[in-house]
Scaffold this motif. Structure first.
Motif, PDB file in Angstrom:
ATOM      1  N   GLU A   1       0.824  -1.208   0.000  1.00  0.00           N
ATOM      2  CA  GLU A   1       0.000   0.000   0.000  1.00  0.00           C
ATOM      3  C   GLU A   1       0.854   1.251   0.000  1.00  0.00           C
ATOM      4  O   GLU A   1       2.024   1.243   0.370  1.00  0.00           O
ATOM      5  CB  GLU A   1      -0.946   0.018   1.205  1.00  0.00           C
ATOM      6  CG  GLU A   1      -0.270   0.192   2.552  1.00  0.00           C
ATOM      7  CD  GLU A   1      -1.284   0.304   3.679  1.00  0.00           C
ATOM      8  OE1 GLU A   1      -2.289  -0.427   3.660  1.00  0.00           O
ATOM      9  OE2 GLU A   1      -1.063   1.136   4.587  1.00  0.00           O
ATOM     10  N   ALA A   2       0.256   2.333  -0.434  1.00  0.00           N
ATOM     11  CA  ALA A   2       0.866   3.659  -0.416  1.00  0.00           C
ATOM     12  C   ALA A   2      -0.261   4.671  -0.292  1.00  0.00           C
ATOM     13  O   ALA A   2      -1.435   4.359  -0.505  1.00  0.00           O
ATOM     14  CB  ALA A   2       1.684   3.915  -1.675  1.00  0.00           C
ATOM     15  N   MET A   3       0.092   5.907   0.042  1.00  0.00           N
ATOM     16  CA  MET A   3      -0.874   6.990   0.161  1.00  0.00           C
ATOM     17  C   MET A   3      -0.653   7.967  -0.990  1.00  0.00           C
ATOM     18  O   MET A   3       0.489   8.268  -1.353  1.00  0.00           O
ATOM     19  CB  MET A   3      -0.711   7.719   1.490  1.00  0.00           C
ATOM     20  CG  MET A   3      -0.678   6.796   2.711  1.00  0.00           C
ATOM     21  SD  MET A   3      -2.215   5.896   2.954  1.00  0.00           S
ATOM     22  CE  MET A   3      -3.251   7.228   3.549  1.00  0.00           C
ATOM     23  N   ALA A   4      -1.748   8.461  -1.576  1.00  0.00           N
ATOM     24  CA  ALA A   4      -1.630   9.372  -2.710  1.00  0.00           C
ATOM     25  C   ALA A   4      -2.712  10.442  -2.632  1.00  0.00           C
ATOM     26  O   ALA A   4      -3.744  10.266  -1.974  1.00  0.00           O
ATOM     27  CB  ALA A   4      -1.740   8.614  -4.032  1.00  0.00           C
ATOM     28  N   ARG A   5      -2.457  11.522  -3.316  1.00  0.00           N
ATOM     29  CA  ARG A   5      -3.409  12.615  -3.376  1.00  0.00           C
ATOM     30  C   ARG A   5      -4.634  12.193  -4.198  1.00  0.00           C
ATOM     31  O   ARG A   5      -4.505  11.589  -5.268  1.00  0.00           O
ATOM     32  CB  ARG A   5      -2.748  13.828  -4.018  1.00  0.00           C
ATOM     33  CG  ARG A   5      -3.581  15.093  -3.999  1.00  0.00           C
ATOM     34  CD  ARG A   5      -2.832  16.233  -4.661  1.00  0.00           C
ATOM     35  NE  ARG A   5      -3.490  17.489  -4.358  1.00  0.00           N
ATOM     36  CZ  ARG A   5      -3.289  18.169  -3.248  1.00  0.00           C
ATOM     37  NH1 ARG A   5      -2.423  17.719  -2.336  1.00  0.00           N
ATOM     38  NH2 ARG A   5      -3.925  19.293  -3.014  1.00  0.00           N
ATOM     39  N   VAL A   6      -5.814  12.502  -3.706  1.00  0.00           N
ATOM     40  CA  VAL A   6      -7.042  12.184  -4.430  1.00  0.00           C
ATOM     41  C   VAL A   6      -7.012  12.842  -5.813  1.00  0.00           C
ATOM     42  O   VAL A   6      -6.674  14.021  -5.950  1.00  0.00           O
ATOM     43  CB  VAL A   6      -8.273  12.653  -3.630  1.00  0.00           C
ATOM     44  CG1 VAL A   6      -9.520  12.650  -4.513  1.00  0.00           C
ATOM     45  CG2 VAL A   6      -8.498  11.757  -2.418  1.00  0.00           C
ATOM     46  N   GLY A   7      -7.352  12.078  -6.839  1.00  0.00           N
ATOM     47  CA  GLY A   7      -7.422  12.612  -8.194  1.00  0.00           C
ATOM     48  C   GLY A   7      -6.105  12.643  -8.936  1.00  0.00           C
ATOM     49  O   GLY A   7      -6.054  13.102 -10.076  1.00  0.00           O
ATOM     50  N   SER A   8      -5.009  12.143  -8.314  1.00  0.00           N
ATOM     51  CA  SER A   8      -3.696  12.234  -8.948  1.00  0.00           C
ATOM     52  C   SER A   8      -3.377  11.052  -9.860  1.00  0.00           C
ATOM     53  O   SER A   8      -2.414  11.106 -10.624  1.00  0.00           O
ATOM     54  CB  SER A   8      -2.601  12.358  -7.886  1.00  0.00           C
ATOM     55  OG  SER A   8      -2.570  11.210  -7.052  1.00  0.00           O
ATOM     56  N   MET A   9      -4.171   9.971  -9.810  1.00  0.00           N
ATOM     57  CA  MET A   9      -3.894   8.800 -10.640  1.00  0.00           C
ATOM     58  C   MET A   9      -4.202   9.111 -12.107  1.00  0.00           C
ATOM     59  O   MET A   9      -5.276   9.578 -12.443  1.00  0.00           O
ATOM     60  CB  MET A   9      -4.726   7.608 -10.161  1.00  0.00           C
ATOM     61  CG  MET A   9      -4.392   6.287 -10.858  1.00  0.00           C
ATOM     62  SD  MET A   9      -5.279   6.084 -12.438  1.00  0.00           S
ATOM     63  CE  MET A   9      -6.959   5.919 -11.853  1.00  0.00           C
ATOM     64  N   VAL A  10      -3.216   8.859 -12.972  1.00  0.00           N
ATOM     65  CA  VAL A  10      -3.428   9.055 -14.408  1.00  0.00           C
ATOM     66  C   VAL A  10      -3.463   7.734 -15.165  1.00  0.00           C
ATOM     67  O   VAL A  10      -3.982   7.668 -16.277  1.00  0.00           O
ATOM     68  CB  VAL A  10      -2.356   9.990 -15.021  1.00  0.00           C
ATOM     69  CG1 VAL A  10      -2.468  11.386 -14.434  1.00  0.00           C
ATOM     70  CG2 VAL A  10      -0.945   9.436 -14.816  1.00  0.00           C
ATOM     71  N   ALA A  11      -2.914   6.660 -14.563  1.00  0.00           N
ATOM     72  CA  ALA A  11      -2.966   5.324 -15.182  1.00  0.00           C
ATOM     73  C   ALA A  11      -2.518   4.300 -14.154  1.00  0.00           C
ATOM     74  O   ALA A  11      -1.808   4.625 -13.201  1.00  0.00           O
ATOM     75  CB  ALA A  11      -2.071   5.253 -16.418  1.00  0.00           C
ATOM     76  N   TYR A  12      -2.951   3.057 -14.343  1.00  0.00           N
ATOM     77  CA  TYR A  12      -2.413   1.969 -13.530  1.00  0.00           C
ATOM     78  C   TYR A  12      -2.556   0.656 -14.268  1.00  0.00           C
ATOM     79  O   TYR A  12      -3.384   0.503 -15.169  1.00  0.00           O
ATOM     80  CB  TYR A  12      -3.083   1.919 -12.151  1.00  0.00           C
ATOM     81  CG  TYR A  12      -4.505   1.387 -12.115  1.00  0.00           C
ATOM     82  CD1 TYR A  12      -4.772   0.034 -11.885  1.00  0.00           C
ATOM     83  CD2 TYR A  12      -5.590   2.254 -12.275  1.00  0.00           C
ATOM     84  CE1 TYR A  12      -6.076  -0.438 -11.833  1.00  0.00           C
ATOM     85  CE2 TYR A  12      -6.893   1.789 -12.226  1.00  0.00           C
ATOM     86  CZ  TYR A  12      -7.130   0.439 -12.003  1.00  0.00           C
ATOM     87  OH  TYR A  12      -8.420  -0.037 -11.963  1.00  0.00           O
ATOM     88  N   GLN A  13      -1.725  -0.296 -13.874  1.00  0.00           N
ATOM     89  CA  GLN A  13      -1.756  -1.645 -14.417  1.00  0.00           C
ATOM     90  C   GLN A  13      -1.711  -2.630 -13.264  1.00  0.00           C
ATOM     91  O   GLN A  13      -1.003  -2.407 -12.279  1.00  0.00           O
ATOM     92  CB  GLN A  13      -0.552  -1.893 -15.348  1.00  0.00           C
ATOM     93  CG  GLN A  13      -0.547  -1.029 -16.597  1.00  0.00           C
ATOM     94  CD  GLN A  13       0.703  -1.236 -17.435  1.00  0.00           C
ATOM     95  OE1 GLN A  13       1.808  -1.149 -16.930  1.00  0.00           O
ATOM     96  NE2 GLN A  13       0.528  -1.516 -18.721  1.00  0.00           N
ATOM     97  N   GLY A  14      -2.460  -3.709 -13.374  1.00  0.00           N
ATOM     98  CA  GLY A  14      -2.416  -4.726 -12.347  1.00  0.00           C
ATOM     99  C   GLY A  14      -3.652  -4.721 -11.469  1.00  0.00           C
ATOM    100  O   GLY A  14      -4.676  -4.106 -11.795  1.00  0.00           O
ATOM    101  N   ASN A  15      -3.553  -5.378 -10.328  1.00  0.00           N
ATOM    102  CA  ASN A  15      -4.650  -5.508  -9.378  1.00  0.00           C
ATOM    103  C   ASN A  15      -4.504  -4.445  -8.294  1.00  0.00           C
ATOM    104  O   ASN A  15      -3.810  -4.651  -7.290  1.00  0.00           O
ATOM    105  CB  ASN A  15      -4.643  -6.919  -8.767  1.00  0.00           C
ATOM    106  CG  ASN A  15      -5.818  -7.136  -7.835  1.00  0.00           C
ATOM    107  OD1 ASN A  15      -6.816  -6.416  -7.887  1.00  0.00           O
ATOM    108  ND2 ASN A  15      -5.696  -8.123  -6.960  1.00  0.00           N
ATOM    109  N   VAL A  16      -5.121  -3.296  -8.499  1.00  0.00           N
ATOM    110  CA  VAL A  16      -4.947  -2.143  -7.619  1.00  0.00           C
ATOM    111  C   VAL A  16      -6.312  -1.619  -7.195  1.00  0.00           C
ATOM    112  O   VAL A  16      -7.235  -1.529  -8.014  1.00  0.00           O
ATOM    113  CB  VAL A  16      -4.153  -1.018  -8.328  1.00  0.00           C
ATOM    114  CG1 VAL A  16      -3.983   0.187  -7.412  1.00  0.00           C
ATOM    115  CG2 VAL A  16      -2.792  -1.540  -8.788  1.00  0.00           C
TER     116      VAL A  16
END
Length: 240
Positions: free
Chosen positions: A35-50
């Motif tokens: 796990e990690a913590m991120a700013r809401v709305g900052s995800m632009v892409a991902y791959q895998g089981n997230v």
């Protein structure tokens, strides 16, 4: 198919070690295994089981404190296994490694992501903002892990070995052990009374041993109690 778009510098950066690293100067890549913590709305892409879970400002205690101070970081917890790419309005991304004993005071609007091993709290900035449109609170991170921050443009890192003064809306982060205050940069006089202003009424002052990161752009000022422009001020309230 051929294009300079497919050059090596634009291809996904691979690594055998999990964790966060720069994909490029504007984008962060987290090779997630946990796990990690991120700013809401900052995800632009991902791959895998997230999976993504919104957390407000990081827990009930910090949520209540945020409501009182107008500060905080709207967080989401990112869990699973895969690659997650984060960005924020094409700002420059920088990674800072914190070690035990380190503490970093940072403008909440500059936090992009951080390891869940880090602790953070919302604290009053001593002596700062009393006569400016900036807030009085900042996010203080400590512990062992990595944090990714953003700046508008290439910053300068000032070594505080002499009294140092920074525009409050340009200060990104600083060593949490520094003593902060405010300093009247503009001298009062007849010109001031007639409306002639320099635009630099107050600056933040720093003393002690440490560093201050200054970006080449000023965050828009806070509009009023609990309200601000879209980007927020130095310590702008980041939860609606």
């Amino acid at each position: 198919m051929r294009s300079e778009l497919f050059s090596a510098e634009n291809l996904e950066k691979e690594s055998a070690q999990a964790g966060m690293r720069l994909q490029n100067s504007k984008m962060l890549k987290i090779e997630l295994n946990g796990e990690a913590m991120a700013r809401v709305g900052s995800m632009v892409a991902y791959q895998g089981n997230v999976q993504f879970q919104a957390l407000g400002s990081g827990g009930l205690g910090k949520f209540l404190k945020q409501k009182l101070t107008g500060e905080g970081v709207p967080l989401m917890k990112v869990t699973g296994q895969g690659d997650v790419f984060l960005a924020e309005l094409a700002k420059d991304v920088h990674i800072i490694d914190l070690e035990p004993g380190d503490a970093l005071s940072i403008n909440g609007s500059s936090v992009l992501a951080f390891d869940s091993t880090l602790q953070y709290d919302i604290r009053m900035v001593g002596g700062a903002g009393m006569a400016s449109s900036s807030g009085l609170f900042n996010c203080v991170f400590s512990g062992h892990g990595r944090i990714a921050i953003t700046t508008k443009g290439t910053p300068v890192v000032l070594n505080v070995d002499a009294p140092t003064y920074v525009d409050p809306q340009a200060a990104v982060c600083w060593s949490a052990n520094l003593q902060t205050g405010y300093h009247r940069a503009e001298q009062l006089g007849l010109g001031t009374l007639l409306g002639r202003r320099t635009g630099e009424s107050f600056t933040m002052s720093f003393a002690g041993q440490g560093f201050v990161v200054v970006q080449p752009s000023e965050e828009p000022p806070v509009l009023g109690s609990g309200q601000q422009q879209q980007e927020g001020g130095l310590l702008g309230g980041l939860l609606s």
